[in-house]
Design a protein around this motif. Structure first.
Motif, PDB file in Angstrom:
ATOM      1  N   HIS A  29      -7.431  -5.898   1.187  1.00 41.65           N
ATOM      2  CA  HIS A  29      -6.500  -5.623   2.292  1.00 41.65           C
ATOM      3  C   HIS A  29      -5.703  -4.346   2.007  1.00 41.65           C
ATOM      4  O   HIS A  29      -5.631  -3.446   2.846  1.00 41.65           O
ATOM      5  CB  HIS A  29      -5.558  -6.814   2.482  1.00 41.65           C
ATOM      6  CG  HIS A  29      -4.529  -6.614   3.545  1.00 41.65           C
ATOM      7  ND1 HIS A  29      -4.709  -7.036   4.842  1.00 41.65           N
ATOM      8  CD2 HIS A  29      -3.318  -6.000   3.522  1.00 41.65           C
ATOM      9  CE1 HIS A  29      -3.650  -6.701   5.559  1.00 41.65           C
ATOM     10  NE2 HIS A  29      -2.786  -6.071   4.774  1.00 41.65           N
ATOM     11  N   GLU A  80       0.828  -1.198   0.000  1.00 41.15           N
ATOM     12  CA  GLU A  80       0.000   0.000   0.000  1.00 41.15           C
ATOM     13  C   GLU A  80       0.860   1.244   0.000  1.00 41.15           C
ATOM     14  O   GLU A  80       1.878   1.305   0.680  1.00 41.15           O
ATOM     15  CB  GLU A  80      -0.911  -0.015   1.227  1.00 41.15           C
ATOM     16  CG  GLU A  80      -0.210   0.213   2.574  1.00 41.15           C
ATOM     17  CD  GLU A  80       0.496  -1.032   3.115  1.00 41.15           C
ATOM     18  OE1 GLU A  80       0.502  -2.061   2.440  1.00 41.15           O
ATOM     19  OE2 GLU A  80       1.051  -0.943   4.243  1.00 41.15           O
ATOM     20  N   TYR A 117      -0.889  -9.146  12.426  1.00 35.74           N
ATOM     21  CA  TYR A 117      -2.035  -9.328  11.537  1.00 35.74           C
ATOM     22  C   TYR A 117      -3.218 -10.030  12.231  1.00 35.74           C
ATOM     23  O   TYR A 117      -4.197  -9.411  12.608  1.00 35.74           O
ATOM     24  CB  TYR A 117      -1.638 -10.135  10.300  1.00 35.74           C
ATOM     25  CG  TYR A 117      -0.703  -9.404   9.347  1.00 35.74           C
ATOM     26  CD1 TYR A 117      -1.182  -8.855   8.168  1.00 35.74           C
ATOM     27  CD2 TYR A 117       0.637  -9.274   9.632  1.00 35.74           C
ATOM     28  CE1 TYR A 117      -0.342  -8.203   7.271  1.00 35.74           C
ATOM     29  CE2 TYR A 117       1.492  -8.618   8.751  1.00 35.74           C
ATOM     30  CZ  TYR A 117       0.995  -8.089   7.575  1.00 35.74           C
ATOM     31  OH  TYR A 117       1.825  -7.439   6.707  1.00 35.74           O
ATOM     32  N   GLU A 156      -1.434  -3.017  10.266  1.00 36.27           N
ATOM     33  CA  GLU A 156      -1.723  -4.357   9.745  1.00 36.27           C
ATOM     34  C   GLU A 156      -2.909  -5.037  10.432  1.00 36.27           C
ATOM     35  O   GLU A 156      -3.725  -5.681   9.803  1.00 36.27           O
ATOM     36  CB  GLU A 156      -0.489  -5.259   9.856  1.00 36.27           C
ATOM     37  CG  GLU A 156       0.687  -4.814   8.993  1.00 36.27           C
ATOM     38  CD  GLU A 156       0.356  -4.736   7.508  1.00 36.27           C
ATOM     39  OE1 GLU A 156      -0.726  -5.179   7.095  1.00 36.27           O
ATOM     40  OE2 GLU A 156       1.199  -4.206   6.754  1.00 36.27           O
ATOM     41  N   HIS A 177      -5.719  -0.387   3.783  1.00 36.30           N
ATOM     42  CA  HIS A 177      -4.573   0.378   4.273  1.00 36.30           C
ATOM     43  C   HIS A 177      -4.678   1.864   3.926  1.00 36.30           C
ATOM     44  O   HIS A 177      -3.959   2.679   4.497  1.00 36.30           O
ATOM     45  CB  HIS A 177      -3.288  -0.162   3.661  1.00 36.30           C
ATOM     46  CG  HIS A 177      -2.689  -1.289   4.440  1.00 36.30           C
ATOM     47  ND1 HIS A 177      -2.458  -1.218   5.786  1.00 36.30           N
ATOM     48  CD2 HIS A 177      -2.243  -2.513   4.055  1.00 36.30           C
ATOM     49  CE1 HIS A 177      -1.895  -2.350   6.199  1.00 36.30           C
ATOM     50  NE2 HIS A 177      -1.766  -3.153   5.169  1.00 36.30           N
TER      51      HIS A 177
HETATM   52 ZN   LIG Z   1      -1.005  -5.022   5.125  1.00 34.88          ZN
END
Ligand SMILES: [Zn+2]
Lengths: 646, 315
Positions: free
Chosen positions: A351, A321, A435, A374, A355
């Motif tokens: 995902h 990102e 995560y 994350e 971000h």
């Molecule tokens: Zn990520």
């Protein structure tokens, strides 16, 4: 950019304002590309040249060098340049550079700096580089570090926050207005993408010159590939946001639907021609992200979003990102009949899009608190996946995205979630703690507080801290405040400790209470009661005493609901605060106990061991018999398979 | 082909009980295994409410969660699985020696009094040679895998060179097809050499495998015959997959029906396996009963086999 040697010469004009209340005596810069300059850099030492299944190609090292750094009056600070390794003292690491200023910069004062630099892009590795004609340039210029004021992210004194580039860490930067002009060989004409809006593209001889502008972002990345298929689409809130979804989320947030209005966004997809069939998957998943996060947290504020599909063999640049600019990743195999239904590339796009909120707008310190970008991103990725794809079936096996990642690791993790990225026990611990585990912490909160309370608090946090650098403490304080409850004990255990959450029912008994026998005194008179005749007694007269022992097996203290279920169908519940090691619950009633449970609704998603969450008084043979029948069948199949060799 | 098929059908009809022998060979060790599991499951799982999820569609996830729980001791049993599979392999090797002995023999053309003793005699005399042969086959298959696996590098190189990732896919498909195509002659040669060893009391298993492979390579008809049986087995499993996808058994009767269906599936597959072996005996005879593995001192176990197309053996 010299595309033959993958080297670029750049000039950078930096206007930097001291927004702090302290005097600033020096300027600190990240020279991230030097992470790839040798096998002695901290990044290479930590990673061993391997990251996310990708390995570094030592045929081309990457580096960045500043040849001059001049102030307005012409003073060149190159002479006082100093490389520092604040995290590990590694003398070979040149990813942090410091330039003392001739005189301190007062609060509010601005400084203009003119930098000349040369950057050698490595072969694609760890998000950046060049392979063949394909370029993905990330962290390619000298990037000013963040000067944190006293009080920001809880720091006692103002100062630079500038870490070396570590194997497991990403970045941390301040907001600025970027105006970037790139000059490339003309074969790249029309095939260049970057952060922000393309303002103009002109040809000058054998070169193409492009200019991108984007205010209010903290990084700038760009890509170019002559083979790109450049596709455009529009995220149109009128068409792309189902009314039911708006209604559902508006009711969670307690806001009128018009407050959730989103804005149109121009989507640019830079696609490998081999993936032409997958254009729609990219666009649809980006739109799912735009509406999923937009409705929950607030509209995406930029006018563009550029999605990059990395070239084959350059997967190291995928799944990353940058502001208004994300890289995904897919392969031709994903168009095969079996895999077509699996939204895995979509998951990556969602995902990376998420971000834009937690990394892009909430510009947290990814070195020190990787969970904020994350972990929260993974949580929203899951939210959007669940509402967009729900259950996906593959060969008769179901993949339920609502259940994805619901279970944490069975035992306590080796590190607390809030740990500096270079201090994790190993890369697995970094992954789990950054995560999946923080995402599970948020899902735990969503389940225990209810979606209304939870999503309102998340929205408050996001809106209060967008375009700034919140810390874990800021999150905890704001969240507690918005919920209206002190959650500090929960956060200190969930985010700052390695304690495992695990409650169990260790024993449960239910015994018939015998009728009174013996000598008793009633109103001064002595009476003797004899043992009643069992046969005469009807079931209705029976009284049972039920005793249940609930245990806190892990160190994590947390309120937990206990439930007793009786043979007559009656259920009783109570909440135990979970502070002591154990809790005994005794009740008497007309019916025998059937089962006792902790967390009967399965709301404690952090529970490390669900097996011990209850006890049945009578064993239930049916389920286990079915399991054994299946075990028998599959063992027979396994033996038959071995029989191929007999 | 039709002759081979007819031979196979007749031979299996004459030795129906062998289907049960093959079936029981997989059932008995599996029962032992399930029994080992059951003590753990009934004491540590049947009294837990989580077990109720085994009746629903999340049964597999629940089982995985159960095995991952620190409270379960079933991991110790699961750890023995490789050992257990090696033991089941040896058992099946010996049983196949007995079964081949029965299939090759002609004088007891129907399941007679002599089945158990013929079976036992086959296991006794040929089990060791079959085990040796099995190891040779295993090495051949490993070599095949290495060969096919090395092609993967070619795919990556082609894809990198041309920046065309579909090369990777194409080579992968080629790998799978090639692997399957080459497995068939290996397996046929393996079985045929064992038949020859039983028919002529041969002991030179490696030589036999090599020579039988020479014959098999020249007979694509046999490959097709094999492929037919393999596809039939795949079809049976596909039907099983389809039926089990219809719903999740939760009641006692449903679980019992599921059990019966599973066992019928395995019986059908045992029948297919025996059919293939019987067909291979037909191939052996068609090839003129060669002495690939050499000849032993022991008189051949069988009288000369009836000729193909001659129905006298069906009597
Ligand atoms: Zn990520």
């Amino acid at each position: 950019m010299d595309a033959e040697t993958a080297r670029l010469k750049g000039t950078e004009k930096l206007v930097w304002r001291n927004t702090s209340s302290a005097e600033v005596e020096d300027l600190w810069f990240h020279h991230y590309l030097n992470a790839f300059s040798s096998n002695r850099s901290t990044f290479m030492e930590e990673s061993g040249g391997r990251l996310r299944r990708d390995s570094f190609d030592e045929k081309r090292w990457g580096w960045i060098e500043v040849s001059s750094l001049r102030l307005e009056d012409g003073t060149d600070l190159k002479g006082v340049e100093e490389y520092l390794s604040p995290d590990d003292g590694n003398p070979f690491d040149r990813t942090v550079a410091r330039y003392p200023l001739p005189r301190p910069l007062a609060p509010g004062e601005e400084i203009e700096v003119f930098i000349e630099f040369e950057s050698q892009l490595p072969s694609i590795f760890a998000r950046t580089g060049m392979n063949g004609d394909y370029i993905l340039a990330g962290q390619w210029y000298p990037k000013i570090a963040v000067f944190e004021d006293a009080g920001l992210r809880g720091r006692p004194q103002a100062g630079w926050n500038c870490h070396q580039f570590h194997a497991h860490s990403e970045f941390y930067a301040d907001f600025g207005d970027y105006d970037v002009t790139l000059r490339l060989p003309d074969r790249y004409a029309g095939k260049i993408g970057a952060t922000g809006e393309l303002v103009e593209e002109t040809r000058e001889g054998e070169e193409v010159v492009v200019r991108f502008v984007q205010p209010g972002v903290h990084d700038f990345a760009w890509t170019a590939h002559p083979k790109y298929l450049v596709l455009e689409d529009l995220f149109d809130p009128v068409k792309d946001v189902p009314a039911e979804l708006t209604t559902k989320i508006a009711s969670w947030l307690g806001l009128p639907e018009k407050d959730l209005e989103l804005t149109p966004v121009k989507l640019t997809l830079l696609l490998q021609p081999q993936h032409a069939e997958q254009a729609d998957a990219y666009f649809q998943s980006a739109k799912a992200g735009l509406r999923g996060l937009g409705l929950r947290l607030g509209a995406y504020p930029y006018s563009t979003l550029t999605i990059v599909d990395p070239a084959f063999g350059s997967e190291g640049s995928g799944g990353m990102e940058y502001p208004t600019f994300i890289t995904g990743g897919t392969s031709r195999a994903m168009t095969l009949p079996l895999f077509r239904d699996l939204p895995v590339p979509e998951m990556v796009t969602i995902h990376e899009f998420a971000h834009q909120y937690f990394q892009g707008m909430i510009a947290s310190n990814e070195f020190e608190e990787s969970w904020i970008d994350e972990g929260i991103t993974s949580f929203y990725e899951n939210q959007v996946m669940a509402e967009t794809y729900g259950i996906v079936s593959l060969l008769g096996a179901e993949m339920d995205f609502r259940d994805f990642g619901r279970r944490g690791p069975p035992s306590g993790p080796p590190d607390p979630i809030v740990t500096p990225t270079w201090d994790f026990y190993d890369s697995r611990s970094y992954g789990v703690s950054s995560y999946s585990r923080p995402a599970l912490v948020l899902r735990h909160l969503e389940a225990t507080l209810g979606p209304q309370v939870f999503h309102r608090a998340m929205r408050v946090f996001f809106q209060r801290y967008q375009f700034s650098h919140p810390s874990t403490q800021d999150f905890e304080r704001t969240f507690s405040e918005a919920v209206g409850r002190d959650l500090s004990s929960f956060f200190s255990q969930a985010l700052h400790s390695t304690r495992a959450l695990d409650f169990s029912i260790r024993s449960a008994t239910s015994k018939e209470v015998e009728a009174p026998q013996g000598v008793f005194w009633q109103e001064g008179e002595r009476i003797e009661l004899e043992k009643p005749d069992k046969k005469k007694e009807s079931d209705g007269d029976k009284v049972y005493e039920t005793t249940v022992m609930a245990f806190r097996e892990g160190g994590f203290r947390h309120p937990v609901t206990l439930e007793l279920e009786f043979d007559n169908g009656e259920r009783q519940r109570k909440v135990w605060n979970g502070e002591d090691r154990w809790h005994r619950w005794t009740v008497t009633g007309p019916s025998k106990l059937r089962s006792a449970r902790v967390d009967p609704d399965g709301k404690l998603l952090l529970d490390a061991n669900r097996l011990n969450n209850g006890l049945l008084i009578e064993k239930q043979r049916g389920p286990v018999t079915k399991l054994l029948v299946n075990i028998l069948f599959w063992t027979q199949n396994l033996i038959q398979a071995v029989g191929l060799f007999s | 082909m039709a002759n081979l098929l007819r031979f196979s059908v007749d031979r299996v009809r004459d030795h129906r009980r062998l289907v049960w022998v093959l079936y029981l060979t997989t059932l008995a060790p599996a029962l032992l295994w399930a029994g080992l599991m059951s003590t753990h499951l009934f004491s540590g799982f049947a009294d837990r409410p989580m077990a109720e999820d085994l009746l629903g569609p999340k049964a597999f996830m629940t089982w995985m969660e159960y095995t991952a729980s620190p409270d379960t001791k079933v991991g110790a049993v699961l750890g023995l699985l490789p050992l257990f599979l090696v033991a089941s392999w040896l058992l099946q090797i010996y049983v196949s020696a007995g079964v081949t002995h029965v299939l090759v023999g002609a004088e007891q053309s129907k399941d007679g009094q002599r089945l158990p003793s013929t079976l036992w005699a086959g296991m006794h005399h040929f089990g060791g040679r079959f085990a040796r042969s099995g190891l040779i086959f295993l090495v051949a298959v490993v070599l095949l895998l290495v060969l096919v696996g090395s092609l993967g590098g070619v795919g990556t190189a082609l894809a990198d060179g041309s920046e065309d990732e579909t090369w990777k896919l194409r080579i992968f498909v080629l790998q799978v097809l090639l692997g399957l195509a080459l497995f068939i002659p290996l397996d046929l040669a393996y079985d045929l050499s064992r038949i020859s060893a039983v028919a002529h009391d041969g002991r030179k298993m490696f030589r036999g495998f090599r020579k039988a492979l020479g014959t098999v390579v020249r007979s694509p008809r046999y490959w097709l015959f094999y492929l037919g049986f393999a596809l039939a087995a795949v079809a049976v499993m596909a039907i099983y997959g389809w039926v089990s996808g219809l719903g999740s058994a939760s009641g006692g009767v449903a679980i019992f029906l599921m059990f019966c269906f599973q066992q019928i599936v395995l019986l059908v597959r045992s029948r297919l396996k025996l059919g293939l072996w019987a067909g291979e005996v037909g191939m052996f005879r068609e090839s003129g009963e060669p002495t690939w593995c050499g000849e032993g001192r022991r008189p051949p176990v069988a009288e000369p086999l009836p000729q193909l197309g001659d129905s006298s053996f069906v009597v």
